[in-house]
Write a protein that holds these residues in place. Structure first.
Motif, PDB file in Angstrom:
ATOM      1  N   ALA A  23       0.999  -1.180   0.200  1.00  0.00           N
ATOM      2  CA  ALA A  23      -0.022   0.004  -0.017  1.00  0.00           C
ATOM      3  C   ALA A  23       0.944   1.193  -0.166  1.00  0.00           C
ATOM      4  CB  ALA A  23      -0.856  -0.102   1.142  1.00  0.00           C
ATOM      5  N   LEU A  24       2.048   1.378   0.816  1.00  0.00           N
ATOM      6  CA  LEU A  24       2.520   2.590   0.834  1.00  0.00           C
ATOM      7  C   LEU A  24       3.488   2.653  -0.428  1.00  0.00           C
ATOM      8  CD1 LEU A  24       4.460   1.900   4.503  1.00  0.00           C
ATOM      9  CD2 LEU A  24       2.561   3.534   3.875  1.00  0.00           C
ATOM     10  N   HIS A  25       3.789   1.365  -0.985  1.00  0.00           N
ATOM     11  CA  HIS A  25       4.607   1.764  -2.329  1.00  0.00           C
ATOM     12  C   HIS A  25       3.613   2.462  -3.451  1.00  0.00           C
ATOM     13  CE1 HIS A  25       7.155   0.474  -5.940  1.00  0.00           C
ATOM     14  NE2 HIS A  25       5.969   0.104  -6.407  1.00  0.00           N
ATOM     15  N   GLU A  26       2.330   2.028  -3.438  1.00  0.00           N
ATOM     16  CA  GLU A  26       1.516   2.707  -4.541  1.00  0.00           C
ATOM     17  C   GLU A  26       1.320   4.052  -4.081  1.00  0.00           C
ATOM     18  OE1 GLU A  26       1.046   1.001  -7.064  1.00  0.00           O
ATOM     19  OE2 GLU A  26       1.493  -0.979  -6.554  1.00  0.00           O
ATOM     20  N   LEU A  27       1.258   4.488  -2.717  1.00  0.00           N
ATOM     21  CA  LEU A  27       0.935   5.881  -2.400  1.00  0.00           C
ATOM     22  C   LEU A  27       2.383   6.632  -2.621  1.00  0.00           C
ATOM     23  CD1 LEU A  27      -0.615   5.065   0.895  1.00  0.00           C
ATOM     24  CD2 LEU A  27      -1.575   6.275  -0.883  1.00  0.00           C
ATOM     25  N   ALA A  28       3.443   6.029  -2.688  1.00  0.00           N
ATOM     26  CA  ALA A  28       4.791   6.631  -3.013  1.00  0.00           C
ATOM     27  C   ALA A  28       4.738   6.788  -4.540  1.00  0.00           C
ATOM     28  CB  ALA A  28       5.722   5.756  -2.659  1.00  0.00           C
ATOM     29  N   HIS A  29       4.082   6.125  -5.345  1.00  0.00           N
ATOM     30  CA  HIS A  29       3.868   6.595  -6.496  1.00  0.00           C
ATOM     31  C   HIS A  29       3.039   7.797  -6.896  1.00  0.00           C
ATOM     32  CE1 HIS A  29       5.715   3.323  -8.963  1.00  0.00           C
ATOM     33  NE2 HIS A  29       4.910   2.357  -8.400  1.00  0.00           N
ATOM     34  N   ALA A  30       1.937   7.964  -5.925  1.00  0.00           N
ATOM     35  CA  ALA A  30       1.308   9.049  -6.081  1.00  0.00           C
ATOM     36  C   ALA A  30       1.766  10.235  -5.461  1.00  0.00           C
ATOM     37  CB  ALA A  30       0.112   8.836  -5.203  1.00  0.00           C
ATOM     38  N   LYS A  31       2.748  10.133  -4.783  1.00  0.00           N
ATOM     39  CA  LYS A  31       3.653  11.236  -4.215  1.00  0.00           C
ATOM     40  C   LYS A  31       4.627  11.558  -5.310  1.00  0.00           C
ATOM     41  CE  LYS A  31       7.135  12.239  -0.822  1.00  0.00           C
ATOM     42  NZ  LYS A  31       7.857  11.592   0.488  1.00  0.00           N
ATOM     43  N   ASP A  32       5.368  10.747  -5.958  1.00  0.00           N
ATOM     44  CA  ASP A  32       6.198  10.907  -6.934  1.00  0.00           C
ATOM     45  C   ASP A  32       5.615  11.615  -7.946  1.00  0.00           C
ATOM     46  OD1 ASP A  32       8.481  10.755  -8.524  1.00  0.00           O
ATOM     47  OD2 ASP A  32       7.816   8.981  -9.258  1.00  0.00           O
ATOM     48  N   PHE A  33       4.399  11.330  -8.704  1.00  0.00           N
ATOM     49  CA  PHE A  33       3.545  11.909  -9.819  1.00  0.00           C
ATOM     50  C   PHE A  33       3.219  13.194  -9.284  1.00  0.00           C
ATOM     51  CE2 PHE A  33       3.299   7.887 -11.898  1.00  0.00           C
ATOM     52  CZ  PHE A  33       3.331   8.229 -13.216  1.00  0.00           C
ATOM     53  N   THR A  34       2.734  13.356  -7.965  1.00  0.00           N
ATOM     54  CA  THR A  34       2.422  14.854  -7.712  1.00  0.00           C
ATOM     55  C   THR A  34       3.367  15.952  -7.693  1.00  0.00           C
ATOM     56  OG1 THR A  34       0.856  13.809  -6.193  1.00  0.00           O
ATOM     57  CG2 THR A  34       1.240  16.011  -5.530  1.00  0.00           C
ATOM     58  N   ARG A  35       4.593  15.585  -7.730  1.00  0.00           N
ATOM     59  CA  ARG A  35       5.863  16.682  -7.774  1.00  0.00           C
ATOM     60  C   ARG A  35       6.071  16.818  -9.349  1.00  0.00           C
ATOM     61  NH1 ARG A  35      11.643  13.903  -6.708  1.00  0.00           N
ATOM     62  NH2 ARG A  35      11.410  11.928  -7.827  1.00  0.00           N
ATOM     63  N   ARG A  36       5.309  16.071 -10.344  1.00  0.00           N
ATOM     64  CA  ARG A  36       5.880  16.297 -11.787  1.00  0.00           C
ATOM     65  C   ARG A  36       4.926  17.359 -12.385  1.00  0.00           C
ATOM     66  NH1 ARG A  36      10.651  13.483 -11.833  1.00  0.00           N
ATOM     67  NH2 ARG A  36      10.536  11.835 -10.458  1.00  0.00           N
ATOM     68  N   LYS A  37       5.575  18.128 -13.029  1.00  0.00           N
ATOM     69  CA  LYS A  37       4.780  19.238 -13.713  1.00  0.00           C
ATOM     70  C   LYS A  37       4.019  18.609 -14.702  1.00  0.00           C
ATOM     71  CE  LYS A  37       5.169  23.759 -15.744  1.00  0.00           C
ATOM     72  NZ  LYS A  37       5.800  24.887 -16.025  1.00  0.00           N
ATOM     73  N   PRO A  41       9.763   1.329 -16.592  1.00  0.00           N
ATOM     74  CA  PRO A  41       9.192   1.603 -15.167  1.00  0.00           C
ATOM     75  C   PRO A  41      10.076   1.084 -14.187  1.00  0.00           C
ATOM     76  CG  PRO A  41       8.827  -0.918 -16.381  1.00  0.00           C
ATOM     77  CD  PRO A  41       9.407   0.249 -17.461  1.00  0.00           C
ATOM     78  N   THR A  42      11.227   0.734 -14.389  1.00  0.00           N
ATOM     79  CA  THR A  42      12.065   0.355 -13.342  1.00  0.00           C
ATOM     80  C   THR A  42      12.647   1.799 -12.416  1.00  0.00           C
ATOM     81  OG1 THR A  42      13.068  -1.301 -14.520  1.00  0.00           O
ATOM     82  CG2 THR A  42      14.282  -0.635 -12.757  1.00  0.00           C
ATOM     83  N   TRP A  43      12.612   2.881 -13.395  1.00  0.00           N
ATOM     84  CA  TRP A  43      13.008   4.017 -13.029  1.00  0.00           C
ATOM     85  C   TRP A  43      11.799   4.577 -11.815  1.00  0.00           C
ATOM     86  CZ3 TRP A  43      11.803   9.034 -16.203  1.00  0.00           C
ATOM     87  CH2 TRP A  43      12.148  10.251 -15.444  1.00  0.00           C
ATOM     88  N   HIS A  44      10.436   4.427 -12.169  1.00  0.00           N
ATOM     89  CA  HIS A  44       9.452   4.952 -11.210  1.00  0.00           C
ATOM     90  C   HIS A  44       9.539   3.685 -10.169  1.00  0.00           C
ATOM     91  CE1 HIS A  44       8.524   6.295 -15.437  1.00  0.00           C
ATOM     92  NE2 HIS A  44       7.543   7.023 -14.785  1.00  0.00           N
ATOM     93  N   GLU A  45       9.523   2.624 -10.212  1.00  0.00           N
ATOM     94  CA  GLU A  45       9.749   1.681  -9.150  1.00  0.00           C
ATOM     95  C   GLU A  45      10.734   1.924  -8.232  1.00  0.00           C
ATOM     96  OE1 GLU A  45       7.107  -0.428  -8.686  1.00  0.00           O
ATOM     97  OE2 GLU A  45       5.884  -0.057 -10.626  1.00  0.00           O
ATOM     98  N   THR A  46      11.993   2.065  -8.732  1.00  0.00           N
ATOM     99  CA  THR A  46      13.026   2.364  -7.772  1.00  0.00           C
ATOM    100  C   THR A  46      12.594   3.464  -6.822  1.00  0.00           C
ATOM    101  OG1 THR A  46      14.479   1.478  -9.244  1.00  0.00           O
ATOM    102  CG2 THR A  46      15.512   2.731  -7.592  1.00  0.00           C
ATOM    103  N   ILE A  47      12.234   4.732  -7.322  1.00  0.00           N
ATOM    104  CA  ILE A  47      11.955   5.883  -6.532  1.00  0.00           C
ATOM    105  C   ILE A  47      10.828   5.744  -5.395  1.00  0.00           C
ATOM    106  CG2 ILE A  47      10.849   8.262  -6.747  1.00  0.00           C
ATOM    107  CD1 ILE A  47      12.215   8.369  -9.681  1.00  0.00           C
ATOM    108  N   ALA A  48       9.680   4.698  -6.032  1.00  0.00           N
ATOM    109  CA  ALA A  48       8.795   4.637  -4.964  1.00  0.00           C
ATOM    110  C   ALA A  48       9.221   3.671  -3.952  1.00  0.00           C
ATOM    111  CB  ALA A  48       7.556   4.071  -5.832  1.00  0.00           C
ATOM    112  N   SER A  49       9.959   2.503  -4.321  1.00  0.00           N
ATOM    113  CA  SER A  49      10.160   1.787  -3.045  1.00  0.00           C
ATOM    114  C   SER A  49      11.299   2.378  -2.208  1.00  0.00           C
ATOM    115  CB  SER A  49      10.876   0.559  -3.816  1.00  0.00           C
ATOM    116  OG  SER A  49      10.093  -0.283  -4.523  1.00  0.00           O
ATOM    117  N   ARG A  50      12.068   3.253  -2.814  1.00  0.00           N
ATOM    118  CA  ARG A  50      13.141   3.958  -1.952  1.00  0.00           C
ATOM    119  C   ARG A  50      12.446   4.812  -0.769  1.00  0.00           C
ATOM    120  NH1 ARG A  50      18.329   5.368  -5.695  1.00  0.00           N
ATOM    121  NH2 ARG A  50      19.337   3.037  -5.560  1.00  0.00           N
TER     122      ARG A  50
END
Length: 325
Positions: A177-191, A204-213
């Protein structure tokens, strides 16, 4: 042809097993804790002003949920966790979601817990003006249409839809659940969120690495020892599936040997890392104790609403019973 195919398979298998042995012995900290830096957020006011609950729960249905549980058996085996796609979310997972939403200033993100609500998702697609309309009415329509035709309520598959800013949860695993929310956080900062979503289809590995970290950093900040162990055990093999996808560009005939080899490597690596968790925690807090995490500044001023939890939701040691929606 058969000889060449055998040679390719042997070569791919050798590479996979070599990688598995190396990661298992070394304990590769690929998903090291690293906060998503969100100095500014790009949020659609229409989503913030949505009067519905931020967390919504699907109506329990014994036959449907049991069928979904059975359908999810392959993924349960893959991640070696019976809670994957179990369609039965309990209090610890809901509490982890609420805590992350509050801590990361994400009032515009909808979380659907084992819920099927395609009409509402189409409305959210229309309201999400942070994604340019060409993306919303092409890729966005396809994504929501796919969720409508192949509902996660049966097929499972925890995911975040950036076109509707909605997290869909079907597994009772806080780390997922936290991982999917981290994707939301990552996208929210993108213009340019539509372009960033398109990039996911290719890398996708780029996005997945950012979210999991970010998940790891969130858990390390809270000194959540059990949560970190769970994240190591689940997120690393899941990450292995994306590594395999990337590796397949270089080993096109690797097939299932490459895929399952990367997953096994993730399982081994995650468990190896958990053996030294106390040392990792000490090192992390020694390094980052003087680095406070900055609170993101949203482009739309707002107050984060309280996250409602169904009154019938049990304490963590009891089985869950979610409210209808």
């Amino acid at each position: 042809m058969k000889i060449n195919a055998c040679q390719t398979l042997i070569r791919s298998t050798a590479i996979v097993f070599a990688m598995t042995a190396w990661m298992g012995c070394v304990g590769c900290h690929v998903l090291s804790p690293d906060h998503i830096s969100a100095r500014q957020q790009f949020i659609a006011p229409e989503l913030v002003n949505d009067s519905s609950n931020q967390l919504e729960f699907g109506k329990p249905h014994k036959v449907l949920d049991t069928a979904g549980w059975i359908w999810g058996i392959p993924d349960k085996i893959l991640l070696w966790d019976h809670r994957v796609d179990n369609h039965h979310i309990t209090a610890p997972t809901v509490e982890a979601v609420a805590d992350y939403l509050q801590a990361n200033n994400l009032p515009h993100v909808k979380v659907r817990v084992n819920q099927y609500a395609p009409i509402d998702d189409f409305h959210r697609l229309r309201k999400n003006k942070t994604v340019a309309w060409p993306y919303r009415y092409t890729l966005g329509l396809l994504s929501v249409g796919g969720e409508t035709i192949l509902p996660g309520r049966f097929f499972g598959g925890d995911h975040f839809n950036p076109f509707t800013q909605t997290v869909h949860l079907y597994s009772d695993i806080p780390a997922v659940a936290l991982h999917e929310l981290a994707h939301a956080k990552d996208f929210t900062r993108r213009k340019y969120q539509g372009t960033y979503a398109l990039a996911y289809a290719f890398i996708p590995t780029w996005h997945e690495t950012i979210a999991s970290r970010d998940v790891m950093a969130h858990l390390y900040d809270r000194r959540d020892r059990s949560g970190i162990i769970e994240a190591n055990r689940v997120l690393y093999p899941a990450y292995g599936t994306y590594v395999a996808g990337t590796a397949s560009w270089f080993i096109p005939n690797g097939g299932s040997a490459l895929y399952y080899g990367c997953v096994i490597a993730g399982h081994i690596n995650g468990r190896m890392l958990s053996r030294d968790i106390d040392q990792h925690l000490a090192d992390y807090h020694q390094t980052f104790r003087s680095r406070p995490v900055s609170t993101p500044a949203p482009v739309v001023p707002h107050q984060i609403p309280d996250v409602p939890v169904p009154s019938s939701l049990p304490m963590p040691h009891e089985p869950a019973s979610v409210e209808p929606s």
